[in-house]
Design an enzyme around this catalytic site. Structure first.
Site, PDB file in Angstrom:
ATOM      1  N   HIS A   1       0.846  -1.192   0.000  1.00  0.00           N
ATOM      2  CA  HIS A   1       0.000   0.000   0.000  1.00  0.00           C
ATOM      3  C   HIS A   1       0.877   1.236   0.000  1.00  0.00           C
ATOM      4  O   HIS A   1       1.843   1.304   0.755  1.00  0.00           O
ATOM      5  CB  HIS A   1      -0.907  -0.004   1.234  1.00  0.00           C
ATOM      6  CG  HIS A   1      -2.051   0.959   1.131  1.00  0.00           C
ATOM      7  ND1 HIS A   1      -1.868   2.317   1.229  1.00  0.00           N
ATOM      8  CD2 HIS A   1      -3.373   0.769   0.921  1.00  0.00           C
ATOM      9  CE1 HIS A   1      -3.040   2.916   1.085  1.00  0.00           C
ATOM     10  NE2 HIS A   1      -3.970   2.011   0.899  1.00  0.00           N
TER      11      HIS A   1
ATOM     12  N   ARG B   1      -6.181  10.001  -0.728  1.00  0.00           N
ATOM     13  CA  ARG B   1      -5.863  10.407  -2.095  1.00  0.00           C
ATOM     14  C   ARG B   1      -7.138  10.490  -2.928  1.00  0.00           C
ATOM     15  O   ARG B   1      -7.284  11.365  -3.768  1.00  0.00           O
ATOM     16  CB  ARG B   1      -4.868   9.433  -2.717  1.00  0.00           C
ATOM     17  CG  ARG B   1      -3.437   9.684  -2.248  1.00  0.00           C
ATOM     18  CD  ARG B   1      -2.500   8.579  -2.697  1.00  0.00           C
ATOM     19  NE  ARG B   1      -2.825   7.308  -2.058  1.00  0.00           N
ATOM     20  CZ  ARG B   1      -2.929   6.143  -2.677  1.00  0.00           C
ATOM     21  NH1 ARG B   1      -2.711   6.070  -3.970  1.00  0.00           N
ATOM     22  NH2 ARG B   1      -3.244   5.050  -2.009  1.00  0.00           N
TER      23      ARG B   1
END
Lengths: 249, 660, 257
Positions: free
Chosen positions: B257, B273
């Site tokens: 990740h 994000r």
């Protein structure tokens, strides 16, 4: 930007940990002291694992997510219940006393059986949505809900059942059958949810008694230790008013 | 000998396991769930960001449907996924969201009218439709064409787990907590249940069942730096592997990740994000657009993670006493948004970094996150080689993720696979295959074998320490089997892991009590974890190409001509120190979406010889069916609906796609 | 095979077997009697403190409650009646509050240990509420019984004699602290318990309430001690004339014994 991990002066930490194995007839509850060097950004998760790896491989404790999400690592830290994984040693004095959460069945050392207690609470308070019809047609659009209401339900749904509120509650400590803030918050959550078709009378059946909302003596330990900052004080007061009205009506 | 009988034994109390149990229970079969921890503490709770389902309620999701979700998922997988399974999945995901909505999950809802969002670093005003008001909302996530990720603020996994957990309680499903399955009971072709150790008393019990389902999640803890919970040690996969019969698929496909908090590895959600957060380097420069001009921060996770490591290698990492890292900047989202929609992130920053993310940047670096591989199954969730053994969720290689999983597809897989596999397990129990002649000698032998292993550890005086071996294994995996892989590194890793495995057979315990003994647990788990780690490392070494999250610096090309196949690892003999590898070919000629460029990441691949043929066959079929309903086209291209349990068939209604 | 078993149907609750309404009533009654007694105490404190304004003021207040200014003569049974009502409230409140007391030494010990560990103000305050409540069982009963049976002795001299010559001042001194702590904590807790004054931010409300509670307690303790001293002083001076009632200046024309 600065280094994200601050670097306090490194101390020698003394952990006084309550040791006991209730299944061992020869075991007597006692505090055992472990000394380790503090490290930058050290949490109790890191410290306890270091103790287990380097000093005492028999020390029992529970961690799962180690990120403050799952609620496994509730313990009494210098007298107050809290989540060990997100407690930084730099916020504590050099002498740190750790004890298992009271009010729950002890497994060993710092490990307690919150799971059993919480399942019992869930069964007793039926902490699930009670709908009158069966499953909806899953192919169809979902039922609408006001966005603000969804947010308000989530606000109460954030409880992780860590047990800190129960351990911090003088009432729950004295009276084993008290449902605790965790239970009352669940009822507040489901009574807010329009998908749950239970009425106030139904909720009164569950918490309209001295083991339920009327047993709360407003000591507010729950409010002050809740790791998720749930609005427990407000919700219990709200539920008390609602149940009192229901009881009178 | 203590024996417990049930219809369905579910190992693992997370979302997948609980949903499987509920499915079986609803069909009238008894189910028992085993869980290492209280089920609501399972790692499913940590899925903060959301669950993908093509509801298309928000305006930025308008036009979304199963087809788009399917393509995103297959592209994300770098064509490693089983496309029929992906179809089953994308068609069931909206139903799963709607079921969970009925079960009380407080999904965040669409609010009609204008709202400000951050897209590509800019504040943009979007207007939600009136007819969408009050329906389940979606947010943006990496690797998706549409806003598809349904969410509950930033506690999606938590809210889902509690709703499903409470439904399990409502159904009266017993969960046996603090129990660990240490071996499967089987005769080489049929699984009969498991030998289970009580983590409190140390007692062994045989659980005998018609069907056994493994839903134990991932194996992140074979790595040192991982976002996974400490219980995600891959033991479920390991006990399947130890049967010598069941195979683990694609174990080398490990996802990193992009935004693990540095250095602790705690996850901050992709939602950061998705909601507009940016990645910056030591100079504060937003570097992702330099590498991925189109998707930028929201390319798939394997791509973003690789770009980040690449950027650090070029000397752009911020330096700290723990090493180098990059920055995640969510300050531009504003305090209100962070405190409302990203509260979990705020808490994590506050408690573990001591910063306020509304004001300061978050130190991040990619960390191990997800195990795409797992117990290889049919689309029913049943092992292809061991009858009566099922798997669901991250523990399984079903295989809808191929070599890279999209954000929001894992928590979706848990419930979708739980729904589907739960039905197939019920079918199995009701079929003649499900009937059980209990071979008690087999049960006894399995119990005795496990007892002997534990006694050997408890009474042994070997010189090796379990936790030392475990830490060394984790270090090897993080250093040598990480984001960038080379033949030399992998050879070294395999070699050292083998040696560790041999050493692990010589562990001596300092604390020799068979009750709540953490050292004993570490000892037997480390032995199992090493086997899983070896599957990852040998699979990675053998795979001389780059696909999805598996990236070989010495073989940077994706090579469909050779490697369009699934790795199958088995552990033939307990005394072996390496798994046996075999491969399962993927059939291009039956694919709905033949391999090509993903649309992000390096455009660097060799075609399979069948690819052009399949592409032209599909093109002519589509031309012939021009103007036909999209469902009809899909059914002609790659039929799948017959594979779904009846109960979950049928189209999904949307605002723009009304059902009659 | 598609058996439909609705998990959510399993337990649609049964409103039919209605549970007792008493827990709600008792809880309200406990809060209600507590509120009444707490407010009464504040009023009471002001009435007795009128001695600080002079004997005449206190005399007037005492006569007022005897209906003197309405009927032209003192109806002492009126005072007895008021006291009897307060007494009844008091007994009811005590009986209900008793339910919350630690029921055994084990419970008591558990609470003390809990309190020592938590170092948590509201937890500690509850303990003191119990202790003071327990003390009031006896002290307030004595006081109330005397007031009910000898209402005619309430007055500047009568009360002062009771303090000093009847040796009641130690009881009153302890009772003053007990009642002010008990009532102050009780009213504060009552506000939190029912969520009064909560405007958006419960933490801020609680902080303010707590500050207010301490301020009120301090105020009444100062007022109470001053009042007690005043009575004791009068009691000492009046000791030789024990039993003689006070006659205000405007009745006696300025002549005082």
């Amino acid at each position: 930007m600065s280094d994200p991990v601050s670097t306090p002066a490194l101390r020698k930490l003394r952990f006084h940990v309550l040791r006991h194995d209730p299944r061992d007839a020869t075991s007597v509850p006692h505090f055992q002291t472990y000394e380790i060097e503090e490290a930058a950004g050290m949490t109790l998760f890191i410290a306890l694992n270091e103790i287990r790896e380097q000093i005492d491989s028999s020390l029992a404790f529970d961690f799962v997510c180690r990120a403050g999400i799952c609620g496994s690592c509730g313990m009494v830290i210098n007298g107050r219940p809290g989540l060990a994984c997100r407690t930084l040693t730099q916020d504590l004095p050099a002498d740190i006393t750790l004890a298992p959460l009271p009010a729950f069945e002890l497994i060993a050392d710092l490990s307690v059986n919150t799971g059993k207690w919480m399942r019992g609470m869930s069964e007793r308070l039926e902490t699930w949505v009670h709908s009158l019809q069966g499953d909806p047609d899953l192919r169809r659009l979902e039922e609408r809900m006001d966005p603000d209401l969804a947010d308000r339900i989530y606000e109460l749904d954030r409880c992780v059942e860590c047990g800190c509120c129960v351990a911090a509650c003088g009432t729950a400590r004295m009276r084993e059958d008290f449902v605790g803030a965790v239970g009352l918050n669940k009822i507040a959550r489901f009574s807010l949810d329009p998908r749950d078709k239970r009425t106030d009378n139904d909720f009164y059946e569950l918490v309209g008694n001295d083991d339920g909302v009327f047993g709360c003596m407003t000591l507010l330990g729950c409010q002050d230790v809740c790791p998720k900052d749930l609005p427990l004080q407000t919700q219990i007061a709200f539920l008390r008013r609602k149940m009192a009205r229901t009881g009178l009506g | 000998m203590k024996v417990i009988y049930t219809d369905v034994l579910v190992i693992g109390g997370g979302l997948a396991g609980l949903r499987v149990a509920i499915g079986a229970r609803r069909r009238g079969h008894d189910a028992i769930v085993l869980s290492l921890v209280p089920p609501k503490r399972s790692h499913s709770a940590a899925a903060q960001g959301g669950m993908q389902a093509s509801l298309g309620n928000v305006i930025k999701g308008q036009g979304d449907n199963e087809d788009v979700h399917f393509e995103d998922t297959v592209r994300g997988s770098d064509w490693g996924a089983d496309q029929q399974v992906v179809r089953m999945f994308v068609n069931t995901a909206p139903k799963a969201v709607r079921e969970l909505a009925a079960w009380g999950v407080p999904w965040s809802r669409v609010r009609q009218g204008d709202r400000d969002v951050i897209i590509n670093g800019q504040k943009v005003t979007i207007t939600e439709r009136n007819e969408a008001h009050g329906l389940v909302a979606q947010r943006d996530f990496g690797g998706t064409k549409k806003w598809r990720t349904c969410y509950v603020s930033d506690g999606t996994g938590h809210a889902m787990l509690f709703a499903v957990g409470d439904q399990a309680i409502a159904s009266g499903i017993p969960v046996h907590e603090r129990k660990e399955a240490v071996a499967l009971i089987h005769d080489g072709s049929r699984c009969y249940g498991a030998v289970v150790r009580d983590l409190v008393t140390g007692e062994l019990t045989a659980y005998v069942a018609k069907a056994t389902a493994i839903a134990t999640g991932g194996a992140g803890r074979i790595y040192r730096v991982t976002t996974n919970a400490v219980i995600c040690e891959g033991i479920g996969a390991a006990i399947a592997l130890e049967t010598g019969v069941a195979a683990l698929g694609n174990m080398e496909a490990v996802q990193f990740h992009p935004t693990g908090i540095f250095p602790a590895g705690i996850l901050v959600t992709e939602g950061c994000r998705g909601d507009g957060g940016l990645l910056r380097d030591a100079n504060g420069h937003r570097f992702m657009p330099d590498y991925e001009p189109e998707k930028k921060e929201l390319a798939s996770r394997d791509v973003v993670s690789r770009r980040m490591e690449e950027h650090i290698r070029k000397g752009n990492g911020a330096k700290s006493r723990f090493g180098e890292h990059l920055w995640l900047d969510i300050t531009l989202l504003g305090r209100k948004h962070i405190e409302h929609n990203l509260r979990e992130v705020k808490e994590i920053c506050q408690y573990f970094l001591g910063i306020d993310p509304a004001e300061k940047w978050i130190a991040v670096r990619p960390a191990q996150h997800y195990t795409m591989g797992g117990i290889r199954t049919f689309h029913t969730g049943q092992s292809r080689t061991l009858k009566g053994l099922f798997a669901a969720g991250e523990a399984a290689c079903w295989d809808m993720h191929g070599f890279n999983r999209l954000g929001g597809n894992s928590v979706a897989e848990t419930v979708v696979a739980g729904m589907i596999v739960g039905e197939f397990i019920a079918d199995f129990c009701e079929s003649p295959e499900g009937e059980l002649d209990i071979p008690m000698a087999l049960v006894r032998e399995a119990m005795q074998a496990e007892r002997a292993k534990l006694d050997a550890l408890l009474n042994g005086h070997g010189p090796e320490q379990a936790d030392r071996i475990k830490i060394e294994m984790q270090q090897i995996m993080t250093d040598k089997v990480g984001i960038f892989r080379t033949g030399a590194d992998l050879e070294e890793a395999v070699d050292r892991l083998q040696k560790l495995l041999v050493r692990s057979r010589n562990i001596g315990l300092r604390y020799k009590v068979d009750g709540p003994n953490p050292e004993l647990v570490t000892a037997y788990r480390t032995q199992k974890m090493l086997k899983v780690a070896l599957c990852v490392a040998t699979g990675a070494l053998a795979r001389t190409e780059s696909r999805g999250a598996h990236f070989r610096e010495d073989y940077p090309q994706r090579d469909d001509s050779v490697w369009l196949k699934r790795t199958l690892a088995t552990w033939k003999d307990p005394s072996d120190t390496l798994p046996s590898l075999a491969y399962e070919q993927l059939d291009v000629m039956s694919m709905e979406l033949p391999p090509g460029w993903r649309g992000y990441g390096a455009k660097n691949y060799v075609d399979h010889p069948d690819t052009p043929n399949r592409a032209s066959a599909l093109a002519s079929l589509r031309e012939k069916m021009q103007g036909a309903d999209r469902h009809a086209v899909q059914a002609a291209v790659m039929p799948y609906e017959h594979l779904l349990p009846e109960r979950f068939r049928g189209r999904n209604e949307r605002i723009d796609e009304k059902l009659p | 095979m598609n058996t439909v078993f609705h998990v959510t149907d399993r337990s649609v609750p049964l409103s039919a077997k209605a549970r007792s309404r008493w827990p709600a009533r008792l809880d309200l009654l406990q809060s209600g009697t507590g509120l009444a007694l707490g407010l009464f105490m504040w009023g009471h404190m002001f009435f007795v403190a009128t001695i600080l304004l002079g004997k005449d003021a206190m005399w007037a207040v005492a006569r007022f409650f005897e209906g003197y200014f309405f009927f032209g003569r003192s109806l002492y049974w009126l005072v007895s009646l008021i006291v009897a009502i307060v007494f009844a409230l008091f007994i009811t409140h005590a009986a209900l509050a008793l339910r919350k007391f630690p029921a055994s030494y084990r419970q008591y010990r558990t609470y003390r240990d809990h309190m020592a560990g938590m170092k948590h103000e509201d937890t500690t305050l509850w303990y003191w509420q119990v202790v003071t409540g327990f003390a009031l069982f006896f002290m307030a009963s004595v006081h109330l019984y005397i007031m009910m049976t000898r209402p005619e002795r309430i007055g500047p001299f009568g009360s002062a004699d009771r303090m000093w010559s009847d040796l009641m001042w130690p009881l009153y001194l302890i009772m003053l602290f007990a009642v002010e702590f008990h009532g102050g904590i009780g009213l504060y807790r009552l506000a939190l318990k029912w969520g009064w004054f909560e405007r958006g931010d419960p933490d801020a409300t609680r902080r303010k309430l707590r500050a207010f509670k301490w301020a009120i307690t301090a105020f009444f303790l100062v007022l109470g001690v001053a009042t007690l001293v005043a009575y004791v002083k009068i009691g000492i001076e009046h000791a030789p004339f024990y039993g003689q009632p006070y006659e205000p200046a405007w009745v006696t024309g300025g002549h005082q014994p």
